[in-house]
Scaffold this active site. Structure first.
Site, PDB file in Angstrom:
ATOM      1  N   SER A 320       0.789  -1.234   0.000  1.00 24.41           N
ATOM      2  CA  SER A 320       0.000   0.000   0.000  1.00 24.41           C
ATOM      3  C   SER A 320       0.818   1.281   0.000  1.00 24.41           C
ATOM      4  O   SER A 320       0.264   2.357  -0.236  1.00 24.41           O
ATOM      5  CB  SER A 320      -0.952   0.005   1.203  1.00 24.41           C
ATOM      6  OG  SER A 320      -1.943  -0.988   1.044  1.00 24.41           O
ATOM      7  N   HIS A 363     -15.113   0.003   4.307  1.00 26.05           N
ATOM      8  CA  HIS A 363     -14.909   1.354   4.815  1.00 26.05           C
ATOM      9  C   HIS A 363     -16.080   2.283   4.530  1.00 26.05           C
ATOM     10  O   HIS A 363     -16.067   3.451   4.913  1.00 26.05           O
ATOM     11  CB  HIS A 363     -13.652   1.975   4.189  1.00 26.05           C
ATOM     12  CG  HIS A 363     -12.373   1.338   4.627  1.00 26.05           C
ATOM     13  ND1 HIS A 363     -11.703   0.404   3.885  1.00 26.05           N
ATOM     14  CD2 HIS A 363     -11.639   1.500   5.761  1.00 26.05           C
ATOM     15  CE1 HIS A 363     -10.602   0.013   4.514  1.00 26.05           C
ATOM     16  NE2 HIS A 363     -10.543   0.664   5.668  1.00 26.05           N
ATOM     17  N   CYS A 376      -7.714   2.184   1.947  1.00 27.10           N
ATOM     18  CA  CYS A 376      -8.839   1.414   1.418  1.00 27.10           C
ATOM     19  C   CYS A 376      -8.470   0.765   0.094  1.00 27.10           C
ATOM     20  O   CYS A 376      -8.282   1.447  -0.922  1.00 27.10           O
ATOM     21  CB  CYS A 376     -10.058   2.326   1.242  1.00 27.10           C
ATOM     22  SG  CYS A 376     -11.477   1.484   0.520  1.00 27.10           S
TER      23      CYS A 376
END
Length: 585
Positions: A320, A363, A376
């Site tokens: 990420s 989320h 996310c």
């Protein structure tokens, strides 16, 4: 014929006979010296000759940013001899007995191999044993059985005061091999010379090595020195000052605590590397002074691979932390704006495949800043599909993904930017939308080094400039302006600040300096997930960026984040500030 003429003819005849006889004697003498007794007279000539001693120069000293030495020189002694003297019958055998009596474990065969390895010319000295102390030399030369064909010679040897702490940066020197000698034969090296084998020692070999000196002496038939014929002093190598902060490097070592991975820090504006720690590490000092084949084999075959510089030689899925790239591309291309939202139910359906978000229950509706804060996955899955693989790969390459950073260290690898052509060429397979989905969150075929991640993060922190990481002060380090929209950078930076303030990187807060950053948890085919975190500080006016990678560390938030935060606190504040709340993702 008159008596006078007869007398003159007789004298001419005598002279002719004398000249012919003299010529025959001269030819006979030449034949005797040059052919019949050639070997005898060559030996006599070589026993009374000039001999040459190569004087190695002291290498340049390597300093850290504060003037602490990372590599310096100490005086030791070599025992040398000349191949012509050593080749006489029984000499090497006597030398072996002498050495063994003084605790130097060399056999006659070892000595012969050493001579052969260094042989360049019969009148140039070769080294039989190295790294002796003054007391060891004194014991040898005062031994009644000391072989007169030997002589002690003072030399400079390399030591590394920081040892394992800076091993992957300094590298080490070692004796030049036959293969290296062939490659560098036109650069003034000879057998027995020292050569940079890794790290700064290798990269800046030309500056550090200096120029060897030489002494020519005349000796008699017993090898005794008669007089000095010529002397050229050695020229020391140039010193190099690095940008590395050895104190911060020690803090990084303590923070890593023996875990496999990387912890580094870099100036976001110049690319100057302040910390560069790869774990596990190794001690370079024994390699410089000589290790046995078994010791070397144990080191290179260690399953933890301590000699691998993971910061530039290890490639990993970035996870990420890569999300800043599609975020910037989405904003720069107008694909999304600050108000564009995506609903995250915890998964994305793509054909018959389901791609999960790390937050299994989702989320909810997220805009870009919130998606960066919460990391996310579903938001970035959708963003990647909107952008398309080709645009995403091309934009990633602008950030240096899949390219060498240009750092002044050998052994850097490119990583993989992947893409359609890459997959077709390497795997003979087509690119699918599922590949794009994985790519958008830093997984799949995408591979980066920790230094590439730091360079990518610096682009966000410094306003859109791609820097060249470097160690040596005073050397040019190119900077490329990527001309990114400042509003896009502002929004991404806002999201990164929220990561630490209230998002997945909250455990990195509270260390005394305000930082912004991004967590990452990347899949590991060999075990538990890799833990990533990059952060820069101060958040509002970034000066330094730091990256932590812990192999198999699990969550980037709770494992890697605090490492970066504590290192940045030390660099910015000059102290370490612990944090009680290290829980979280």
């Amino acid at each position: 014929m008159s008596p006078e003429r007869t007398s003159m003819d007789f004298r001419l005849l005598v002279w002719r006979i004398f000249m012919v006889v003299g010529l025959f004697l001269l030819v006979g003498g030449l034949y005797s010296f040059q052919v019949a007794q050639a070997d005898r007279y060559v030996k006599l000539a070589t026993d009374n000759r000039l001999r040459f001693i190569r004087i190695p120069p002291p290498r340049g000293v390597i300093y850290d940013a504060n003037g602490l030495s990372l590599a310096e020189n100490v005086r030791t002694f070599d025992i040398k001899g000349y191949p012509l003297d050593l080749s006489k019958e029984g000499v090497l055998s006597r030398i072996a007995v002498l050495f063994q009596r003084h605790g130097i474990p060399f056999t006659e065969e070892d000595l012969a191999r050493s001579c052969d390895r260094q042989f360049w010319a019969p009148f140039r000295a070769v080294t039989l044993v190295s790294n002796l102390t003054l007391s060891q030399v004194a014991d040898l030369v005062t031994d009644p059985e000391f072989v007169p064909q030997l002589f002690p010679f003072p030399v400079w040897r390399r030591i590394y005061p920081a040892g394992p702490l800076a091993a992957h940066i300094t590298g080490y020197v070692g004796e030049i091999t036959r293969e290296e000698l062939q490659q560098r034969g036109d650069q003034g090296y000879l057998g027995g010379d020292q050569l940079g084998k890794a790290g700064i020692e290798r990269f800046y070999e030309e500056q550090l090595r200096g120029q060897a000196g030489e002494e020519a002496v005349e000796v008699d038939a017993r090898g005794r020195r008669l007089r000095q014929i010529d002397y050229r002093p050695p020229a020391p190598g140039a010193d190099i000052r690095l940008t590395l902060d050895l104190g911060a490097q020690r803090v990084a070592s303590e923070l890593m605590g023996g875990r496999r991975g990387v912890l580094l820090a870099m100036d976001v504006h110049t690319g100057a590397l302040r910390v560069f720690y790869s774990s596990p590490t190794y001690d370079v000092n024994p390699l410089t002074w000589g290790v046995s084949p078994s010791e070397w084999g144990k080191l290179v075959n260690d399953p933890d691979r301590p000699m691998l510089n993971r910061a530039i030689g290890g490639v990993y899925p970035p996870g990420s932390v890569f999300k800043v790239v599609p975020a910037l591309l989405g904003l720069a291309s107008g694909t999304v704006t600050a108000s564009t939202t995506v609903h995250c139910p915890g998964y994305l359906k793509l054909g018959d495949r389901t791609f999960r978000c790390w937050q299994r229950w989702g989320h909810g509706r997220e805009n870009l800043v919130a998606a960066i804060r919460d990391s996310c996955d579903v938001y970035f899955y959708q963003l990647g599909l909107w952008l398309g693989a080709d645009a995403l790969v091309s934009f990633a390459e602008r950030f240096g993904v899949g390219k060498l950073t240009g750092v002044d260290l050998p052994g850097e690898v490119e990583g993989t930017a992947a893409g359609r052509e890459w997959k077709k060429r390497r795997l003979n397979e087509s690119w699918y939308q599922g590949d794009t989905v994985n790519y958008s969150i830093g997984q799949g075929f995408l591979l980066m080094t920790p230094l590439q991640v730091a360079r990518m993060a610096a682009v966000v922190a410094n306003g859109g400039k791609l820097v060249t990481p470097h160690f040596a002060e005073g050397h040019p380090a190119p900077v490329t302006d990527l001309q990114l929209p400042q509003e896009a950078l502002r929004l991404v930076r806002k999201g990164l600040e929220e990561v630490v303030r209230t998002g997945t990187g909250k455990p990195a807060g509270g260390f005394g300096v305000e930082i912004a950053g991004k967590t990452g948890t990347a899949q590991n085919a060999h075990g538990e997930d890799h833990a990533w975190f990059f952060g820069y500080a101060p958040a509002k006016d970034p000066k330094l960026v730091a990256v932590a990678l812990v192999e198999g560390g699990g969550k980037g938030s709770s494992v890697a984040g605090p490492l970066v935060a504590e290192l940045l606190a030390y660099l910015c504040l000059g102290e370490r500030r612990g944090n009680e709340g290290r829980g979280g993702q």
